[in-house]
Design an enzyme around this catalytic site. Sequence first.
Site, PDB file in Angstrom:
ATOM      1  N   CYS A   1     168.773  24.415 -62.468  1.00 16.90           N
ATOM      2  CA  CYS A   1     168.227  23.605 -61.361  1.00 16.90           C
ATOM      3  C   CYS A   1     168.366  22.104 -61.609  1.00 16.90           C
ATOM      4  O   CYS A   1     169.253  21.456 -61.073  1.00 16.90           O
ATOM      5  CB  CYS A   1     166.758  23.956 -61.106  1.00 16.90           C
ATOM      6  SG  CYS A   1     166.525  25.623 -60.448  1.00 16.90           S
ATOM      7  N   ARG A   2     167.481  21.524 -62.408  1.00 16.43           N
ATOM      8  CA  ARG A   2     167.397  20.072 -62.476  1.00 16.43           C
ATOM      9  C   ARG A   2     168.617  19.415 -63.115  1.00 16.43           C
ATOM     10  O   ARG A   2     169.162  18.446 -62.572  1.00 16.43           O
ATOM     11  CB  ARG A   2     166.125  19.641 -63.213  1.00 16.43           C
ATOM     12  CG  ARG A   2     164.860  19.970 -62.444  1.00 16.43           C
ATOM     13  CD  ARG A   2     163.635  19.881 -63.326  1.00 16.43           C
ATOM     14  NE  ARG A   2     163.679  20.869 -64.399  1.00 16.43           N
ATOM     15  CZ  ARG A   2     162.816  20.948 -65.387  1.00 16.43           C
ATOM     16  NH1 ARG A   2     161.828  20.081 -65.454  1.00 16.43           N
ATOM     17  NH2 ARG A   2     162.928  21.882 -66.306  1.00 16.43           N
ATOM     18  N   SER A   3     169.059  19.933 -64.263  1.00 20.68           N
ATOM     19  CA  SER A   3     170.199  19.242 -64.917  1.00 20.68           C
ATOM     20  C   SER A   3     171.501  19.397 -64.138  1.00 20.68           C
ATOM     21  O   SER A   3     172.273  18.424 -64.075  1.00 20.68           O
ATOM     22  CB  SER A   3     170.334  19.636 -66.395  1.00 20.68           C
ATOM     23  OG  SER A   3     170.510  21.021 -66.569  1.00 20.68           O
TER      24      SER A   3
ATOM     25  N   CYS B   1     167.823  20.263 -69.111  1.00 24.91           N
ATOM     26  CA  CYS B   1     166.544  20.785 -68.631  1.00 24.91           C
ATOM     27  C   CYS B   1     166.308  22.132 -69.302  1.00 24.91           C
ATOM     28  O   CYS B   1     167.073  22.531 -70.189  1.00 24.91           O
ATOM     29  CB  CYS B   1     166.497  20.871 -67.111  1.00 24.91           C
ATOM     30  SG  CYS B   1     167.687  22.026 -66.394  1.00 24.91           S
TER      31      CYS B   1
ATOM     32  N   ASP C   1     159.992  20.721 -61.508  1.00 21.64           N
ATOM     33  CA  ASP C   1     160.987  21.785 -61.532  1.00 21.64           C
ATOM     34  C   ASP C   1     161.015  22.542 -60.209  1.00 21.64           C
ATOM     35  O   ASP C   1     160.070  23.251 -59.869  1.00 21.64           O
ATOM     36  CB  ASP C   1     160.661  22.751 -62.673  1.00 21.64           C
ATOM     37  CG  ASP C   1     161.853  23.629 -63.019  1.00 21.64           C
ATOM     38  OD1 ASP C   1     162.746  23.771 -62.167  1.00 21.64           O
ATOM     39  OD2 ASP C   1     161.875  24.162 -64.133  1.00 21.64           O
TER      40      ASP C   1
ATOM     41  N   ASN D   1     169.017  24.898 -67.213  1.00 23.05           N
ATOM     42  CA  ASN D   1     170.367  24.437 -66.820  1.00 23.05           C
ATOM     43  C   ASN D   1     170.859  25.127 -65.539  1.00 23.05           C
ATOM     44  O   ASN D   1     172.063  25.274 -65.326  1.00 23.05           O
ATOM     45  CB  ASN D   1     171.367  24.626 -67.973  1.00 23.05           C
ATOM     46  CG  ASN D   1     172.701  23.901 -67.796  1.00 23.05           C
ATOM     47  OD1 ASN D   1     173.729  24.369 -68.259  1.00 23.05           O
ATOM     48  ND2 ASN D   1     172.714  22.782 -67.130  1.00 23.05           N
TER      49      ASN D   1
HETATM   50  P1  4NP Z   1     165.535  24.188 -64.704  1.00 23.17           P
HETATM   51  O1  4NP Z   1     164.567  25.254 -64.038  1.00 23.17           O
HETATM   52  O2  4NP Z   1     165.030  23.939 -66.103  1.00 23.17           O
HETATM   53  O3  4NP Z   1     165.416  22.987 -63.835  1.00 23.17           O
HETATM   54  O4  4NP Z   1     166.943  24.791 -64.689  1.00 23.17           O
HETATM   55  C1  4NP Z   1     164.254  26.490 -64.611  1.00 23.17           C
HETATM   56  C2  4NP Z   1     165.167  27.505 -64.569  1.00 23.17           C
HETATM   57  C3  4NP Z   1     164.862  28.742 -65.094  1.00 23.17           C
HETATM   58  C4  4NP Z   1     163.621  28.958 -65.654  1.00 23.17           C
HETATM   59  C5  4NP Z   1     162.704  27.943 -65.706  1.00 23.17           C
HETATM   60  C6  4NP Z   1     163.022  26.715 -65.180  1.00 23.17           C
HETATM   61  N1  4NP Z   1     163.310  30.244 -66.150  1.00 23.17           N
HETATM   62  O5  4NP Z   1     162.166  30.426 -66.630  1.00 23.17           O
HETATM   63  O6  4NP Z   1     164.138  31.149 -66.107  1.00 23.17           O
END
Ligand code: 4NP
Length: 154
Positions: free
Chosen positions: A15-17, A10, A123, A13
Amino acid sequence: MKPLRVLFVCLGNICRSPLAEGAARKLARLRGLEESFFFDSAATAAYHVGESYDPRVAAVLASHDALFEHTVRQIGPGDYRFFDWILGMDGENMRDLRARRPANATARLALVTEPWGGGRITDPYYQDDWACEQTYLELEDLLAGWLERWREAP
Ligand code: 4NP
């Protein structure tokens, strides 16, 4: 037999993954398939490299008995040869994954939802705590389907 190697990807790295990795590890454990799979996760972006998961994700994984050791890392060229499958969470992940794919890549790239219509995994980073729980449940459901598919045709 060599384990099937699967990388979840994702943006961050955090949240989703990691939710997908935790769900996949738990399902494999419950089914006695720990030796048959190797799961890992990675980011397309470098924002959170070296951190662990988002605290909301940690709470959800703990409540599902799905915690694992996690340090955020960014995907690299070697991942496209080491892994059999690389599963992204949304269209942006898939565009980033394709753009970085080296010429000698052997991994198959797919959206985690691809066999069931190809929608995006929303997300939870930008949402409330309950969103993490919903995302975990959605991913656990999808991963149960992938495990069935991989057992039939790795
Ligand atoms: P993820 O979510 O891709 O599911 O881990 C996010 C985590 C951090 C950010 C965006 C999405 N960020 O902009 O820091």
